[in-house]
Design a protein around this motif. Structure first.
Motif, mmCIF file in Angstrom:
data_model
loop_
_atom_site.group_PDB
_atom_site.id
_atom_site.type_symbol
_atom_site.label_atom_id
_atom_site.label_comp_id
_atom_site.label_asym_id
_atom_site.label_seq_id
_atom_site.Cartn_x
_atom_site.Cartn_y
_atom_site.Cartn_z
ATOM 1 N N ALA A 63 0.827 -1.211 0.000
ATOM 2 C CA ALA A 63 0.000 0.000 0.000
ATOM 3 C C ALA A 63 0.858 1.256 0.000
ATOM 4 O O ALA A 63 2.007 1.252 0.464
ATOM 5 C CB ALA A 63 -0.921 0.010 1.215
ATOM 6 N N THR A 64 0.263 2.328 -0.528
ATOM 7 C CA THR A 64 0.870 3.656 -0.522
ATOM 8 C C THR A 64 -0.107 4.652 0.078
ATOM 9 O O THR A 64 -1.260 4.725 -0.353
ATOM 10 C CB THR A 64 1.226 4.114 -1.956
ATOM 11 N N VAL A 65 0.347 5.411 1.063
ATOM 12 C CA VAL A 65 -0.421 6.539 1.588
ATOM 13 C C VAL A 65 -0.054 7.756 0.747
ATOM 14 O O VAL A 65 1.120 8.088 0.592
ATOM 15 C CB VAL A 65 -0.094 6.808 3.067
ATOM 16 N N TYR A 66 -1.061 8.425 0.213
ATOM 17 C CA TYR A 66 -0.841 9.599 -0.649
ATOM 18 C C TYR A 66 -1.500 10.790 0.032
ATOM 19 O O TYR A 66 -2.719 10.893 0.103
ATOM 20 C CB TYR A 66 -1.450 9.321 -2.024
ATOM 21 N N ASP A 67 -0.654 11.689 0.569
ATOM 22 C CA ASP A 67 -1.194 12.837 1.296
ATOM 23 C C ASP A 67 -0.168 13.968 1.253
ATOM 24 O O ASP A 67 0.931 13.799 0.697
ATOM 25 C CB ASP A 67 -1.523 12.448 2.754
ATOM 26 N N LEU A 68 -0.527 15.099 1.818
ATOM 27 C CA LEU A 68 0.372 16.246 1.822
ATOM 28 C C LEU A 68 1.705 15.873 2.462
ATOM 29 O O LEU A 68 1.759 14.997 3.327
ATOM 30 C CB LEU A 68 -0.273 17.406 2.586
ATOM 31 N N PRO A 69 2.801 16.505 2.032
ATOM 32 C CA PRO A 69 4.132 16.064 2.483
ATOM 33 C C PRO A 69 4.288 15.980 4.001
ATOM 34 O O PRO A 69 4.867 15.010 4.508
ATOM 35 C CB PRO A 69 5.070 17.116 1.882
ATOM 36 N N HIS A 70 3.775 16.959 4.755
ATOM 37 C CA HIS A 70 3.972 16.896 6.200
ATOM 38 C C HIS A 70 3.128 15.796 6.837
ATOM 39 O O HIS A 70 3.492 15.241 7.874
ATOM 40 C CB HIS A 70 3.676 18.249 6.857
ATOM 41 N N ILE A 71 2.016 15.438 6.176
ATOM 42 C CA ILE A 71 1.201 14.332 6.679
ATOM 43 C C ILE A 71 1.824 12.996 6.275
ATOM 44 O O ILE A 71 1.832 12.033 7.054
ATOM 45 C CB ILE A 71 -0.241 14.453 6.167
ATOM 46 N N ALA A 72 2.370 12.939 5.065
ATOM 47 C CA ALA A 72 3.068 11.731 4.638
ATOM 48 C C ALA A 72 4.218 11.407 5.581
ATOM 49 O O ALA A 72 4.493 10.227 5.866
ATOM 50 C CB ALA A 72 3.575 11.899 3.206
ATOM 51 N N ALA A 73 4.894 12.430 6.087
ATOM 52 C CA ALA A 73 5.979 12.201 7.046
ATOM 53 C C ALA A 73 5.445 11.567 8.331
ATOM 54 O O ALA A 73 6.081 10.680 8.914
ATOM 55 C CB ALA A 73 6.688 13.518 7.358
ATOM 56 N N LYS A 74 4.271 12.012 8.772
ATOM 57 C CA LYS A 74 3.640 11.408 9.952
ATOM 58 C C LYS A 74 3.301 9.942 9.677
ATOM 59 O O LYS A 74 3.462 9.073 10.546
ATOM 60 C CB LYS A 74 2.375 12.178 10.332
ATOM 61 N N ALA A 75 2.817 9.675 8.463
ATOM 62 C CA ALA A 75 2.466 8.300 8.097
ATOM 63 C C ALA A 75 3.702 7.408 8.129
ATOM 64 O O ALA A 75 3.651 6.273 8.629
ATOM 65 C CB ALA A 75 1.804 8.281 6.728
#
Length: 344
Positions: free
Chosen positions: A199-211
């Motif tokens: 799977a890939t989480v696709y979200d804003l960069p600062h949220i992707a870092a949290k993921a």
């Protein structure tokens, strides 16, 4: 002849009017650490909790009585224990700790709902300033305003992910793209259920870092990645996936934006690939169900153009984006009552 028709009373109105009492009792108990204190002792007396929490006996007695009546505490003689819902979800430190959602609702959503009449009159959100931001999610500073938002969403979406895994067979899919996936609760839950899935989480960069941090902490970095981007502004979605998930995403946006998102989903998928819309879906006559209707009203205070849409509207948008073989699968979860699945 005696009438058998039940008299109309104001009791339902009283329950509606005082409904916030129950919520505020829960929020106060979470905030002061009641359930954590009871958990540490296993069983605690009122005197124990006076010492642990630093409260006077009178207000503590009232809070304990309320939490017991609400089914959050069990009382055996003089001692209190956490009831199963509190033991499972309201003790800090658990992977599915629900207290973050309680605190987010108390500190962020509750004041905004207090301005509901303003939102109704202005057709503008009350949780953020629409005159200075494009949405509540775009700036990293929004994380300070929505202090518990991402932890809250991980908790509540974890349960919805379990329900989705029951409702749809992901055994037919190999790679999942979770659009606007936050810290990755759906990939985590689905990859645990389906060992072959990536799977890939696709979200804003600062949220992707949290993921990435969350997934690494759960030991799933070898199967779940995070792609930083903007699903509204990006011309294309990350390629290489055969199923795209939109969980509680389309209700944040107006119809033109939602249609544009679905067109990007279609373009990113191979032939035979699927898109899944996971939402609290309104009945086509818009008379319910109640959670979907109330979440729609929540979108008024939370978003610029969001809405909880009907099954018919979602189907129309999917058809317009080029999808077919559309089916709606009922679900029972806090975050969704249906998965609408369509195939390219």
């Amino acid at each position: 002849m005696t009438s058998t028709v039940a008299p109309v009373t104001p009791i339902p109105l009283m329950e509606l009017t005082t409904g916030f009492w129950k919520f505020k009792a829960l929020a106060a108990a979470v905030d002061i650490g009641l359930f954590a204190a009871v958990h540490r002792r296993g069983e605690a007396t009122a005197a124990d909790l006076v010492a642990d929490l630093g409260l006077e006996p009178r207000p503590l007695r009232m809070l304990l009585g309320s939490c017991t009546a609400l089914g959050l505490l069990d009382k055996d003689g003089r001692g209190y224990r956490n009831a199963p819902p509190a033991a499972e979800f309201l003790v800090p430190g658990g992977e599915r700790y629900f207290g973050g959602f309680v605190q987010y609702s108390d500190r962020h959503a509750y004041p905004a709902w207090g301005r509901l009449q303003e939102a109704l009159r202005t057709n503008a959100p009350t949780t953020w300033d629409a005159s200075t931001q494009d949405s509540a999610f775009v700036a990293e500073t929004s994380s300070a305003i929505l202090e518990n938002f991402w932890d809250a969403m991980f908790s509540i979406s974890s349960f919805t992910a379990d329900a989705l895994a029951d409702a749809h067979d992901f055994g037919r899919h190999r790679r999942l793209l979770d659009v606007g996936g936050g810290m990755g609760p759906f990939p985590v839950g689905l990859c645990r259920r389906y060992p072959h899935l990536r799977a890939t989480v696709y979200d804003l960069p600062h949220i992707a870092a949290k993921a990435r941090a969350k997934v690494e902490g759960l030991g799933l970095s070898d199967r779940i990645t995070a792609h930083g981007g903007d699903f509204l502004a990006d011309a294309e979605f990350p390629a290489g996936h055969d199923v795209v998930l939109l969980s509680m995403i389309l209700h944040d946006w107006d119809e033109p934006t939602s249609r544009a998102i679905l067109r990007k989903c279609h373009a990113a998928l191979p032939s035979g690939g699927a898109v899944i819309i996971c939402e609290l879906v309104l009945d086509d006559d818009e008379t319910g169900p109640l959670p979907a209707a109330m979440m729609g009203l929540n979108m008024l205070v939370e978003t610029r153009g969001g809405h909880n849409w009907t099954d018919g509207e979602y189907r129309d948008w999917l058809t317009g984006a080029g999808f077919g073989d559309i089916r709606t699968v009922p679900m029972r979860a806090a975050g969704a009552n249906a998965a609408i699945i369509a195939v390219k």
